[in-house]
Design a protein around this motif. Structure first.
Motif, short mmCIF file in Angstrom:
data_model
loop_
_atom_site.label_atom_id
_atom_site.label_comp_id
_atom_site.label_asym_id
_atom_site.label_seq_id
_atom_site.Cartn_x
_atom_site.Cartn_y
_atom_site.Cartn_z
N TRP A 174 0.85 -1.19 0.00
CA TRP A 174 0.00 0.00 0.00
C TRP A 174 0.88 1.23 0.00
N GLU A 175 0.54 2.23 -0.78
CA GLU A 175 1.34 3.46 -0.87
C GLU A 175 0.46 4.66 -0.55
N ASN A 176 0.99 5.59 0.25
CA ASN A 176 0.24 6.79 0.59
C ASN A 176 0.54 7.92 -0.40
N ASP A 177 -0.03 9.09 -0.18
CA ASP A 177 0.12 10.22 -1.10
C ASP A 177 1.45 10.94 -0.93
N ARG A 178 2.24 10.55 0.06
CA ARG A 178 3.51 11.23 0.31
C ARG A 178 4.71 10.45 -0.23
N GLY A 179 4.43 9.40 -1.00
CA GLY A 179 5.52 8.63 -1.57
C GLY A 179 6.11 7.60 -0.63
N ILE A 180 5.36 7.21 0.40
CA ILE A 180 5.83 6.19 1.35
C ILE A 180 5.08 4.89 1.05
N THR A 181 5.84 3.84 0.81
CA THR A 181 5.25 2.54 0.48
C THR A 181 5.38 1.59 1.68
N PHE A 182 4.28 0.95 2.00
CA PHE A 182 4.24 -0.03 3.09
C PHE A 182 4.06 -1.42 2.48
N ARG A 183 4.89 -2.35 2.93
CA ARG A 183 4.76 -3.74 2.49
C ARG A 183 4.66 -4.64 3.73
N GLU A 190 4.71 -25.20 8.98
CA GLU A 190 3.87 -26.39 8.82
C GLU A 190 2.85 -26.54 9.94
N ASP A 191 3.03 -25.80 11.03
CA ASP A 191 2.12 -25.92 12.17
C ASP A 191 1.28 -24.66 12.33
N TYR A 192 1.62 -23.82 13.33
CA TYR A 192 0.74 -22.72 13.67
C TYR A 192 1.45 -21.37 13.80
N LEU A 193 2.67 -21.25 13.32
CA LEU A 193 3.43 -20.03 13.54
C LEU A 193 3.50 -19.18 12.28
N PHE A 194 2.92 -17.97 12.37
CA PHE A 194 3.01 -16.99 11.29
C PHE A 194 4.18 -16.05 11.56
N THR A 195 4.81 -15.59 10.51
CA THR A 195 5.84 -14.56 10.60
C THR A 195 5.40 -13.37 9.76
N ILE A 196 5.32 -12.21 10.39
CA ILE A 196 4.86 -10.99 9.71
C ILE A 196 6.03 -10.01 9.65
N THR A 197 6.48 -9.69 8.46
CA THR A 197 7.56 -8.73 8.26
C THR A 197 6.98 -7.46 7.64
N GLN A 198 7.02 -6.38 8.41
CA GLN A 198 6.49 -5.09 7.94
C GLN A 198 7.64 -4.19 7.50
N THR A 199 7.51 -3.62 6.31
CA THR A 199 8.57 -2.81 5.72
C THR A 199 8.02 -1.45 5.30
N VAL A 200 8.81 -0.39 5.54
CA VAL A 200 8.48 0.96 5.11
C VAL A 200 9.58 1.45 4.17
N GLU A 201 9.19 1.87 2.98
CA GLU A 201 10.12 2.45 2.01
C GLU A 201 9.79 3.94 1.87
N ASN A 202 10.69 4.78 2.29
CA ASN A 202 10.45 6.22 2.32
C ASN A 202 11.04 6.88 1.07
N ALA A 203 10.19 7.16 0.09
CA ALA A 203 10.63 7.84 -1.12
C ALA A 203 10.34 9.34 -1.08
#
Length: 610
Positions: A174-183, A190-203
């Motif tokens: 998702w990208e906002n109006d200020r040129g910052i992209t969020f991923r 195989e079992d029950y563990l999720f890994t969530i990696t949040q990234t911010v790209e500041n353009a």
């Protein structure tokens, strides 16, 4: 009354009282919300009447009470675009509205014993009864506004793979109006563990500040809430090695007693922590990386009830042209002992095994369950494993039991002489006690030795009750024939002649259910009666009547207990009878199956009663 009988009655009375309390002591009903009460927002302000703003983003630099935008609003997410979840043990989907993990089912577990029943649903989208979901994102800081960061209702796009599998993570963007992209990259094992990696790209051409967070939101209490004091259900938190459990009703009490405390119970965690919600058999927790400091929060909002737990990481600064990432994990699944232990040992999740509620007797419940689990690995049947565990426990206690059973045999031998002493002493209690002590000394008998195995059995009994009630491995575990769930009471009933008559016995909780005894409780009463026959009977008529009724009272008391616990007690009584009978024979006594002794002392054995 001689010392042995006093101690024996005291031990049985205490155990009976405690078990009666366990049968009738349920948690109080949940509080009833006032329908006319004004909803309160997370900042202590009155919410709009339509309830649309029940969540507020606090600036990352302000230490605000919550970091989620619009968590708990009336915006439905069921019809939003979705990404599928497909693993060997999980099925469901992720809503692109907010990137919520809000649709999750456990493939290995069903609601009932019926093979065609629905699988257990762990998480549900907002808009459904019992909605339960996770939200991840960034709280704005500095000059960022709420519109500059994605919130719980932001529509994300999928970048690449559109099905989440163990070997195929998905990426949302998702990208906002200020040129910052969020991923946001989401992966699962195989079992029950999720890994969530949040990234911010500041353009953009300016540095920005924001704080990453994860939130678990639960609308109302669980539909299958047990509400039984022996099991914890509610928020759970590990902070720097200290475990804290908060029941749902305790979270609502905070609101009534102290408005500020109700907004958030805040704990600063330096490292090695996690926070979430735990049910009887299922759990969802947010797990920052092990050396990550974070703020753990528990929050309750009334009208309608909304329970939140949050893990919020420190604010980060993203310079122009730079990228910042933060990684958290989320456990969402069944509280399987071996799976959780592997996560604790291999993934370094501190104290994760303590998410299973081992209780005050954890020093007994943990090794008892380990032994039961190990036996089941060899035997492959929990019922036979319980019997095997009973054999091991009895073997460990045998040296102590040997001295006790010898003493009890001699006490039984002395019954005629004690009756004679009572007749000679009449109402002179002091004389009776004095002559009885002289008799004990002459015959080398210790009257207190007989109650020691009973006293030892009480904490073991309670610990095994805890293990059978709490641990998932006993749920829907079969033994033989009609016993298809060792965590539930015996389903057979004497009222319909154990299935021979064509009607259904009364449901648990009804008045007739008290006398609707199954096969196992009846066998328990008989085994307890036979085992009691080898013990010396009290000389007092009242005591004797109490002891005579005790097996049948226990039969009714334990009739509604889990079949696994009743099976343990039957095995314990049977093994105790065999041990005691064999020891009495070895000492020269020849009891029949009803405990009647036909021969006297073989020889004095003072060393056996020291």
């Amino acid at each position: 009354m001689d010392d042995q009988n006093k101690n024996l009655i005291l031990a049985i009375a205490l155990s009976g009282i405690v078990m009666l309390v366990w049968l009738v002591f349920f948690a109080p009903p949940p509080p009833v919300d006032d329908p006319n009460a004004t909803p309160i927002t997370s900042q202590g302000q009155t919410a709009p009447a339509n309830g649309a703003a029940t969540g507020i983003v606090a600036p990352a630099d302000s230490g605000g009470e919550t970091s989620a935008a619009d968590v708990g609003t009336s915006t439905p997410t069921e019809d939003a675009p979705r990404v599928s979840i497909d693993t060997p043990r999980l099925s469901g989907s992720i809503s692109l509205r907010g990137g919520r993990i809000d649709d999750l089912a456990l493939r290995d577990y069903r609601e009932t014993l019926d093979p065609g029943s629905d699988v257990v649903t762990l998480m549900k989208p907002e808009g459904q009864p019992g909605a339960y979901y996770s939200v991840h994102g960034w709280a704005p800081g500095g000059d960022l506004q709420l519109a500059d960061v994605p919130n719980a209702n932001t529509i994300w796009s999928v970048d690449g793979n559109d099905t989440l599998k163990p070997d195929a993570p998905i990426t949302l963007a998702w990208e906002n109006d200020r040129g910052i992209t969020f991923r946001r990259e989401i992966s699962v094992d195989e079992d029950y563990l999720f890994t969530i990696t949040q990234t911010v790209e500041n353009a953009s051409n300016a540095a920005v500040r924001m704080a990453p967070y994860g939130i678990l939101a639960r609308h109302g209490e669980p539909e299958d809430l047990k509400g039984f004091f022996i099991i914890h259900e509610g928020a759970i938190r590990m902070a720097d090695g200290e475990l804290t459990e908060t029941d749902y009703d305790d979270m609502t009490d905070l609101d009534r007693n102290d408005r500020e405390a109700a907004l958030a119970s805040v704990t600063e965690v330096e490292e090695n922590g996690w926070i979430g919600f735990t049910d009887h058999y299922w759990m969802t927790t947010l797990i920052p990386i092990s050396d990550q400091a974070f703020t753990a929060k528990e929050l309750y909002r009334p009208g309608p009830d909304l329970y939140l737990t949050e893990a919020r990481m420190p604010t980060v600064t993203v310079e122009p042209g730079a990228t910042q990432s933060v990684q958290t994990q989320m456990f969402a699944g069944a509280k399987e002992w071996e799976t959780i232990r592997n996560y604790e040992n291999k993934n370094g999740i501190t104290g994760f095994l303590d998410s299973i509620d081992w209780g005050w007797f954890f020093f007994l419940t943990k090794p008892i369950f380990w032994m039961l689990h190990t036996l089941n690995g060899f035997i492959g049947n929990m019922g036979w494993s319980i019997i095997g565990l009973t054999l091991i426990i009895k073997a460990i206690l045998l040296p102590l039991a040997y001295k006790s059973y010898v003493s009890m045999a001699r006490m039984k031998e002395l019954q005629p002489e004690m009756e004679a002493l009572k007749e000679r002493a009449g109402d002179d209690k002091q004389k009776l006690q004095k002559e009885m002590m002289m008799l004990y000394k002459e015959k080398k008998v210790n009257p207190a030795a007989g109650c020691l195995p009973i006293l030892m059995q009480i904490p073991i009994f309670f610990s095994l009750y805890k293990v059978i009630f709490v641990t998932l491995e006993l749920r829907h575990a079969e033994w033989i024939g009609w016993i298809r769930d060792l965590s539930a009471p015996d389903p057979s009933s004497i009222l319909n002649l154990f299935g021979l008559l064509p009607f259904t016995p009364p449901e648990p909780g009804s008045l007739l259910a008290i006398i609707s005894l199954g096969v196992l409780p009846i066998i328990l009463g008989i085994s307890m009666w036979l085992q009691q026959k080898l013990n010396p009977a009290p000389t007092d008529p009242t005591q004797k009547m109490i002891f005579a009724w005790m097996p049948w009272i226990f039969m009714f008391m334990l009739g509604s207990f889990a079949s696994g616990l009743v099976l343990y007690w039957i095995a314990n009584n049977t093994i105790t009878f065999i041990q005691q009978y064999a020891i009495m024979r070895s000492q020269g006594y020849k009891p029949d199956v009803f405990g009647n002794i036909t021969s006297g002392f073989k020889r004095d054995k003072p060393e056996a009663d020291k």
